[in-house]
Design a protein around this motif. Sequence first.
Motif, PDB file in Angstrom:
ATOM      1  N   THR A  37       0.841  -1.206   0.000  1.00 59.29           N
ATOM      2  CA  THR A  37       0.000   0.000   0.000  1.00 59.29           C
ATOM      3  C   THR A  37       0.874   1.254   0.000  1.00 59.29           C
ATOM      4  O   THR A  37       0.542   2.250  -0.651  1.00 59.29           O
ATOM      5  N   ASP A 307      -5.997  -1.522  -4.473  1.00 57.15           N
ATOM      6  CA  ASP A 307      -5.302  -1.997  -3.290  1.00 57.15           C
ATOM      7  C   ASP A 307      -6.074  -3.127  -2.625  1.00 57.15           C
ATOM      8  O   ASP A 307      -7.086  -2.880  -1.961  1.00 57.15           O
ATOM      9  N   ASP A 308      -5.583  -4.338  -2.789  1.00 62.68           N
ATOM     10  CA  ASP A 308      -6.160  -5.498  -2.072  1.00 62.68           C
ATOM     11  C   ASP A 308      -7.641  -5.724  -2.316  1.00 62.68           C
ATOM     12  O   ASP A 308      -8.290  -6.381  -1.513  1.00 62.68           O
TER      13      ASP A 308
HETATM   14 MG   LIG Z   1      -1.927  -2.884   2.226  1.00 67.65          MG
END
Ligand SMILES: [Mg+2]
Length: 358
Positions: A37, A307-308
């Motif tokens: 991140t 992100d994820d």
């Molecule tokens: Mg992360």
Amino acid sequence: MHIKTLSLHNFRNYENEVLAFDPGVNIICGGNGMGKTNALEGIYYFSQGRGFRGSSREALRCGCQEGRIDLTFHSGERDFDGQIKFEGKNKKIFLNEIELKKTSQLIGKFVCVLFTPDEMNLVKGAPEVRRRFIDSSIIPLRPAYLSALMRYNLILRQKSILLRGEDYKLLPVFNQQLAEIGSRIIHVRRSYIEGVKDLAAAVQMDISGGRERLEIGYAASVRPENTREETAASFLKKLEEMEESEKENKICFVGPHRDDISFKINGRSARSYASQGQQRSIVLCLKSAQTELIQRETGESPVMLLDDVMSELDRFRRDFLREKISGKQVIITCTEMENSNIKEFNNIIKIENGKVVV
Ligand SMILES: [Mg+2]
Ligand SMILES: Nc1ncnc2c1ncn2[C@@H]1O[C@H](COP(=O)(O)OP(=O)(O)O)[C@@H](O)[C@H]1O
């Protein structure tokens, strides 16, 4: 639009590292807390001049006095070299080696659309989450909006300090300025929501197989009138009406810092009724509408930062998202490499404790 390289120097958990990207799909993978991140945040800095979590000071690697991020990217048929230097709590921005006087000068050069797990709370989270969402969606399209927001927040802070004291002499001056700038913010927000709502509704209809009608509404703390001047006048009137109460409670009750956005599915409030899956759909629809608006207004596809979120989505929504991102540069973070979904992608960057290992 696409990015080529990202260099991180004393940024978050990175000491000195360079990440290189393909114009297509890129995967940043690694275990929890490794810096995935953080790398996305480094890229995001160039779209808004700030990160998406915490202050610039927190972005500087612990114990360091200075740090730097560099992004080389291609935008509007030109190559750019952006640089953000962190010195203590100060931040300097350079574009092609020229220092920018204002953050707003950076806006619009590099444009990205970010998906984070946090935003999956958009529908049920606090109004602040939705305000942040709408502001960060508008900023890439209207650099002057960022300046207006910063100015508004500055005056708001000054007014809050004043309300906590005894001397109210400057209150009418602050209120006048808040009404003036605040009404601009309200009108830009309204027109953004007008632009995005039909696009998002069409997508929601599509992913629900024609079953779900999404309505997006602007719940403004001061209702926008036909013209900006009229809104400023009614804003000021409301501030005057609330003056005693604001003094008594020492709180600024009126203005766009109190705005909210409402979502309804088939006429019912999504906040109270939407399932987890529907909430995710709403976020996907909004992001997809945002991407389309950017494409329409700038003639270029923004870079997608995911992100994820792949693991948060079910197969159906994943396929939908995949369709939406095709033909664009995408940077996806994920933890499990075994995940068969990502094997097909060619550029894989493996991160371990702030270092690139593959
Ligand atoms: Mg992360
Ligand atoms: N300013 C900083 N200095 C050093 N390390 C930091 C800083 N900010 C965050 N970190 C570290 O970065 C790591 C989190 O990185 P992150 O990118 O969120 O991980 P993930 O790979 O799970 O996305 C944590 O170990 C955290 O302690």
